[in-house]
Scaffold this active site. Structure first.
Site, mmCIF file in Angstrom:
data_model
loop_
_atom_site.group_PDB
_atom_site.id
_atom_site.type_symbol
_atom_site.label_atom_id
_atom_site.label_comp_id
_atom_site.label_asym_id
_atom_site.label_seq_id
_atom_site.Cartn_x
_atom_site.Cartn_y
_atom_site.Cartn_z
ATOM 1 N N THR A 191 -5.520 -0.321 0.564
ATOM 2 C CA THR A 191 -7.109 -0.512 1.153
ATOM 3 C C THR A 191 -7.255 -1.367 2.182
ATOM 4 O O THR A 191 -8.077 -1.415 3.129
ATOM 5 C CB THR A 191 -7.670 -0.575 -0.301
ATOM 6 O OG1 THR A 191 -7.438 -1.948 -0.772
ATOM 7 C CG2 THR A 191 -7.619 0.105 -1.259
ATOM 8 N N LEU A 237 -12.409 -0.484 3.207
ATOM 9 C CA LEU A 237 -13.105 0.533 2.401
ATOM 10 C C LEU A 237 -12.044 0.694 1.212
ATOM 11 O O LEU A 237 -11.444 1.680 1.154
ATOM 12 C CB LEU A 237 -13.213 1.746 3.273
ATOM 13 C CG LEU A 237 -14.569 1.642 4.130
ATOM 14 C CD1 LEU A 237 -14.877 3.146 4.602
ATOM 15 C CD2 LEU A 237 -15.758 1.386 3.279
ATOM 16 N N HIS A 238 -12.012 -0.152 -0.110
ATOM 17 C CA HIS A 238 -11.343 0.042 -1.046
ATOM 18 C C HIS A 238 -11.518 1.450 -1.752
ATOM 19 O O HIS A 238 -10.806 2.412 -1.793
ATOM 20 C CB HIS A 238 -11.726 -1.050 -1.935
ATOM 21 C CG HIS A 238 -11.401 -2.367 -1.460
ATOM 22 N ND1 HIS A 238 -10.119 -2.990 -1.176
ATOM 23 C CD2 HIS A 238 -12.120 -3.553 -1.133
ATOM 24 C CE1 HIS A 238 -10.259 -3.999 -0.729
ATOM 25 N NE2 HIS A 238 -11.388 -4.679 -0.825
ATOM 26 N N ASP A 239 -13.060 1.579 -2.424
ATOM 27 C CA ASP A 239 -12.943 2.650 -3.221
ATOM 28 C C ASP A 239 -13.039 3.827 -2.505
ATOM 29 O O ASP A 239 -12.846 5.069 -3.388
ATOM 30 C CB ASP A 239 -14.499 2.214 -3.888
ATOM 31 C CG ASP A 239 -13.912 1.224 -4.869
ATOM 32 O OD1 ASP A 239 -13.119 0.902 -5.527
ATOM 33 O OD2 ASP A 239 -15.206 0.621 -5.020
#
Length: 309
Positions: A191, A237-239
């Site tokens: 991520t 933008l992890h999720d």
């Protein structure tokens, strides 16, 4: 055919963007959204999920889940996401309300009745861990879990050893990793390659929709933490990574390894113990993504956000 998913989430700006991507993608059949305390407490995460659905006119049901980890006190991240969890955007007041059923029971009943459901977990794994403890046979019905959590070589972002989602409820993560459910993980190692750069923000603002405007506002607020703390050129933008993987898996490269979550030591609670080089001889139980093609990832994010509301 659209892939049937349950999104388990703790919105969070990046959770909100992942939700928006999923809700406007015909490739995904979102059966429900379950909320879990994490980035901010309950009931705020539930209100945030309802507001995101209102933004795109979705009638997907939202189920309030667990308000605290299985054994630990709740640790939240307002220092990153702001008091509301989605600071930076004025989302509409929800016209609907959460469903009466608890999120854990929704997960159990939905997956028990069908064998084609994947769970996209974007926060601490409390809801799924409790569901598996309550109904151990559930593991035989869940098609796959895709979890944004952990860190292999990157180091932790909450403690020196642990990533936030793993740290908040390591015991739930231990239950899930030990369950035998096929698990694909998106740790910080991948991520942190998906950084929102100024040109990405410009492209998002240029879309001109209310959803894109909200995303741009959230990202403008959200990025300040990573820019100031880590010196990153933008926010990771992890999720959205698990959602992007479902839409275009060729963007990612992973490795099937044996992995566990540390639960015994407070100093290293939540650490992901990934046997990357197979030194233990243990049977692999997790596919861990380690590379993302960032240009293609952002093209997908922006194309998805450009779809009609």
């Amino acid at each position: 055919m659209a892939r049937s998913i349950i999104i388990d989430t703790d919105p969070g700006q990046d959770d909100a963007i992942a939700l928006l991507m999923a809700l406007v993608s015909p490739e995904l059949n979102v059966l429900g959204v379950t909320t879990v305390a994490g980035n901010v407490p309950q009931p705020q995460v539930t209100e945030n999920a309802l507001a995101v659905l209102e933004l795109v006119g979705s009638n997907v049901p939202v189920f309030r889940g667990c308000a605290r980890p299985i054994l630990r006190e709740l640790y939240t991240a307002e220092y990153v996401h702001g008091p509301t969890g989605i600071d930076g955007a004025d989302l509409p007041e929800p016209s609907g309300s959460e469903a009466d059923q608890h999120g854990v029971d929704f997960i159990i009943e939905t997956c028990r009745d069908r064998d084609d459901v994947s769970i996209v977990a974007l926060g601490p794994l409390t809801n799924l861990g409790v569901a598996l403890a309550k109904e151990p046979m559930l593991a035989q019905h869940v098609q796959e879990v895709l979890w944004m959590g952990g860190a292999v070589f990157e180091g932790g972002n909450t403690t020196p050893a642990a990533e936030f989602n793993a740290y908040v409820d390591p015991h739930a993560a231990h239950i899930v990793l030990s369950s035998g459910i096929p698990l694909t993980m998106f740790p910080l190692d991948v991520t942190h390659q998906a950084l929102v750069l100024p040109e990405h923000l410009e492209r998002i603002r240029a879309i001109g929709s209310s959803a894109a405007e909200a995303v741009a506002g959230m990202l403008a607020y959200y990025e300040r933490w990573d820019v100031e703390k880590y010196g990153f050129p933008g926010a990771p933008l992890h999720d959205p990574c698990p959602i992007a993987f479902l839409l275009d898996p060729d963007l990612f490269v992973g490795k099937h390894v044996s992995a566990a979550i540390e639960v015994c030591s407070e100093q290293s609670a939540g650490a992901l113990l990934a046997d990357w080089w197979g030194v233990s001889g243990s049977v692999p139980n997790v596919t861990i993504m380690h590379t993302v093609a960032a240009p293609g990832f952002f093209d997908l994010v922006i194309e998805t956000l450009s779809r009609p509301e």
